[in-house]
Design a protein around this motif. Structure first.
Motif, short mmCIF file in Angstrom:
data_model
loop_
_atom_site.label_atom_id
_atom_site.label_comp_id
_atom_site.label_asym_id
_atom_site.label_seq_id
_atom_site.Cartn_x
_atom_site.Cartn_y
_atom_site.Cartn_z
N GLY A 112 25.41 -72.04 -12.83
CA GLY A 112 26.51 -72.91 -13.21
C GLY A 112 27.45 -72.33 -14.25
O GLY A 112 28.54 -72.88 -14.48
N VAL A 113 27.07 -71.22 -14.88
CA VAL A 113 27.86 -70.68 -16.00
C VAL A 113 29.24 -70.19 -15.53
O VAL A 113 30.27 -70.65 -16.03
N ALA B 251 34.10 -77.87 -22.89
CA ALA B 251 33.26 -76.77 -22.42
C ALA B 251 32.14 -76.49 -23.42
O ALA B 251 30.98 -76.27 -23.03
N ALA C 33 27.83 -77.58 -23.12
CA ALA C 33 26.72 -76.64 -23.23
C ALA C 33 25.59 -77.15 -24.12
O ALA C 33 24.55 -76.50 -24.23
N GLY D 156 31.55 -72.85 -14.18
CA GLY D 156 32.03 -73.67 -15.29
C GLY D 156 33.17 -73.00 -16.03
O GLY D 156 34.18 -73.64 -16.37
N VAL D 157 33.02 -71.70 -16.28
CA VAL D 157 34.09 -70.93 -16.94
C VAL D 157 35.33 -70.90 -16.06
O VAL D 157 36.47 -71.04 -16.54
N SER E 296 22.57 -79.21 -17.55
CA SER E 296 23.22 -80.29 -16.81
C SER E 296 22.16 -81.25 -16.27
O SER E 296 21.21 -80.84 -15.61
N LEU F 46 33.12 -81.08 -16.98
CA LEU F 46 32.36 -79.84 -17.21
C LEU F 46 30.96 -80.14 -17.74
O LEU F 46 30.07 -79.29 -17.66
N ILE G 228 28.45 -77.09 -16.62
CA ILE G 228 28.00 -76.11 -17.60
C ILE G 228 26.62 -76.51 -18.09
O ILE G 228 26.41 -77.63 -18.55
#
Length: 434
Positions: free
Chosen positions: A179-180, A107, A111, A183-184, A158, A151, A155
Motif C-alpha cells: 500500500g505504500v 498522508a 501512517a 498511497g504516495v 490500514s 489515504l 497508507i
C-alpha cells in the motif's frame, strides 16, 4: 430452486432486514441462517457457533483493535496542531500553498491511524479553521480534505487492509508494504491537482504572510519529530521483519501512550475515552466480521460462489473488463454500505472469480482498498462526507460536489495500478528478496 431465485431471495432478505434497522453484523448472520436452513442439509445453529468462534479467535485479527486504539489515543493529542506548525513552512513556496497541508497532513496521520474517518476528523480540526481564516476557498479546503483523508485506508497501517487480509487469507504485512507506493501516488495526484488549480486561479490563493529562513523552517519542523518516530517504529518494525503486524500494533499503542504522556494530554479521562472508543468500534467491526464469516460459509454450502464464478467465466470477459466491472460493482455498493461491510460481504463470492481469472490477490487487495476509498466520498453512505458535514455545517450534496475532482483522481489511480501493476507489487517483492 434455481441459483438466480436463491440469490434474489437472499439479497431481498439482506436489504429487508437492513431496512428494518437491524445491525449489519446481525443482518449478515440472519441471512446466512436463512440460506442454510432452506438450502443446506447442515444444521444452521452448529455451523453458526463454530464459524463465529473461529472468526473471532483469529490471532491475525488481534492487530485490528490495537491499531484502532492507537488511532483513538492520537486523536486526543496535540498531534494535529504540531503537524500544521511543522508542515506549513515547507509548502508555502508551492502553487496552492497551505492547501497542501491537507494532503501531506492526511498522508502522515494515515501512517499512524489506519482509519479514514479518524484521519478526516483529526486533520480537519487542524486545517479547516486555519485555512478558512487565511482566506482559502471553501470548496478547495473541503474538497481536498475529503479526498486526502481517504489515504487513511490505503497508507499502512490500514484497518481495511487487515480486514481484507483476514477474509481473503493474504499476508497483512505484505498488504501493508504493497500500500505504500499507491498511497504516495494518490497523494501526489492530489497535490498535483492543487498545483494545477492554483496556477489557473492565482487570484484565489492568499499571499504568503511570512518568509522563513532554512534555519527557521528546520526549527519549526521539530514538531514533526514525535510522529515521524512513531511511524518509523510501527512501519519500520514490519518492513525490517522484526515484528508481525500484530506486534507492530502493540508497539504503536505503547508509542502513542508515550507520545500522549510527553505532550501532557494523557489523563485518566482521555485514556478511558480512547479505550472505550476503540472498544466500541472494534466490537462493531468484529460483529460484522463474524456475521460475514458465517454468510461466507453458508454461501459455500449453497454453492453460489462457484456458480457465480462459472457464470462470469462463461461471459468471456477479459481481465480488464472484469476489473472495470468489479470497480463499478464496488462503487455502486459503496453508495449503500460502509467499506468494511463491502469487503467482508463480497470476498467469499468474489475471490473464487478473481483467482480463476489469474489476478494476484495481493494486487487485488490494494485495488479493493482504492475503490472502497471512493465509496468514502460517494453519497448517500459516504462516511467522510458525514464527518465533514458535522464539522462544517454544509449540506451533503455540496460536499459531494466539491469532492468530485478527488473521485476522478482516484479513478485515475486505479487505472494506473492496472496499467503498471509494479506500483503495487514491486516493493513487497523487494522485501521478500531481502
Amino acid at each position: 430452486m434455481s441459483d438466480l431465485a436463491i440469490t434474489a431471495l437472499l439479497i431481498g432478505s439482506l436489504f429487508l432486514i437492513l431496512a428494518s434497522g437491524v445491525w449489519i453484523g446481525l443482518t449478515l448472520s440472519g441471512v446466512a441462517w436463512i440460506g442454510m436452513q432452506l438450502f443446506s442439509s447442515r444444521p444452521a445453529g452448529d455451523a453458526m457457533a463454530v464459524t463465529i468462534w473461529g472468526s473471532s479467535s483469529s490471532w491475525t485479527l488481534t492487530a485490528l483493535p490495537l491499531f484502532i486504539w492507537m488511532g483513538e489515543i492520537l486523536f486526543r493529542t496535540r498531534l494535529s496542531q504540531d503537524m500544521f506548525r511543522g508542515l506549513a513552512p515547507w509548502v508555502q513556496s508551492l502553487p496552492g500553498r497551505l492547501l497542501h497541508t491537507n494532503v501531506v497532513g492526511c498522508a502522515i496521520f494515515a501512517a499512524v491511524s489506519g482509519s479514514s474517518a479518524a484521519t478526516c476528523a483529526t486533520i480537519g480540526k487542524m486545517t479547516l479553521p486555519e485555512l478558512t481564516r487565511r482566506g482559502y476557498p471553501d470548496h478547495m479546503v473541503v474538497g481536498t480534505l475529503a479526498g486526502a483523508s481517504t489515504l487513511g485506508l490505503l497508507i499502512p497501517p490500514s484497518i481495511i487492509m487487515i480486514v481484507y487480509g483476514v477474509t481473503a487469507e493474504v499476508s497483512i504485512s505484505q498488504l501493508f508494504i504493497a500500500g505504500v507506493l499507491p498511497g504516495v501516488l494518490l497523494a501526489a495526484l492530489f497535490s498535483g491537482y492543487i498545483m494545477l488549480w492554483a496556477l489557473r486561479h492565482p487570484d484565489q490563493v492568499p499571499k504568503s504572510d511570512t518568509r522563513m529562513s532554512l534555519a527557521q523552517k528546520l526549527s519549526e519542523s521539530r514538531a514533526l519529530i514525535p510522529v515521524v518516530l512513531l511511524i518509523a517504529a510501527v512501519l519500520g518494525s514490519i518492513y525490517t521483519g522484526l515484528a508481525t503486524a500484530t506486534e507492530a500494533a502493540a508497539v504503536g499503542v505503547v508509542g502513542s501512550l508515550v507520545l500522549s504522556a510527553v505532550q501532557g494530554s494523557l489523563s485518566w479521562t482521555s485514556f478511558r475515552e480512547a479505550l472505550m472508543g476503540a472498544t466500541r468500534l472494534y466490537c462493531m467491526i468484529a460483529l460484522i466480521l463474524a456475521g460475514a464469516a458465517f454468510l461466507t460459509l453458508a454461501m459455500g454450502y449453497i454453492g453460489l460462489p462457484r456458480h457465480l464464478a462459472e457464470w462470469i467465466a462463461s461471459l468471456g470477459l477479459s481481465r480488464a473488463q472484469l476489473i472495470v466491472a468489479l470497480a463499478i460493482f464496488y462503487i455502486v455498493l459503496g453508495c449503500f454500505l460502509d467499506g468494511i461491510s463491502m469487503v467482508v460481504l463480497t470476498m467469499g463470492v468474489i475471490m473464487p472469480t478473481v483467482q480463476a481469472a489469474g489476478i494476484d490477490t495481493l494486487w487485488f487487495g490494494v485495488f479493493v482498498v482504492l475503490v472502497v476509498e471512493m465509496a468514502q466520498i460517494t453519497p448517500p453512505v459516504g462516511f467522510n462526507l458525514f464527518v465533514l458535514q458535522g464539522m462544517t455545517g454544509r449540506h451533503l450534496p455540496w460536499i459531494a460536489k466539491v469532492t468530485l475532482p478527488m473521485f476522478g483522481l482516484m479513478c485515475a489511480a486505479v487505472a494506473l495500478i492496472y496499467l503498471v501493476p509494479g506500483i503495487v507489487t514491486w516493493l513487497p517483492q523487494q522485501m521478500t528478496v531481502r
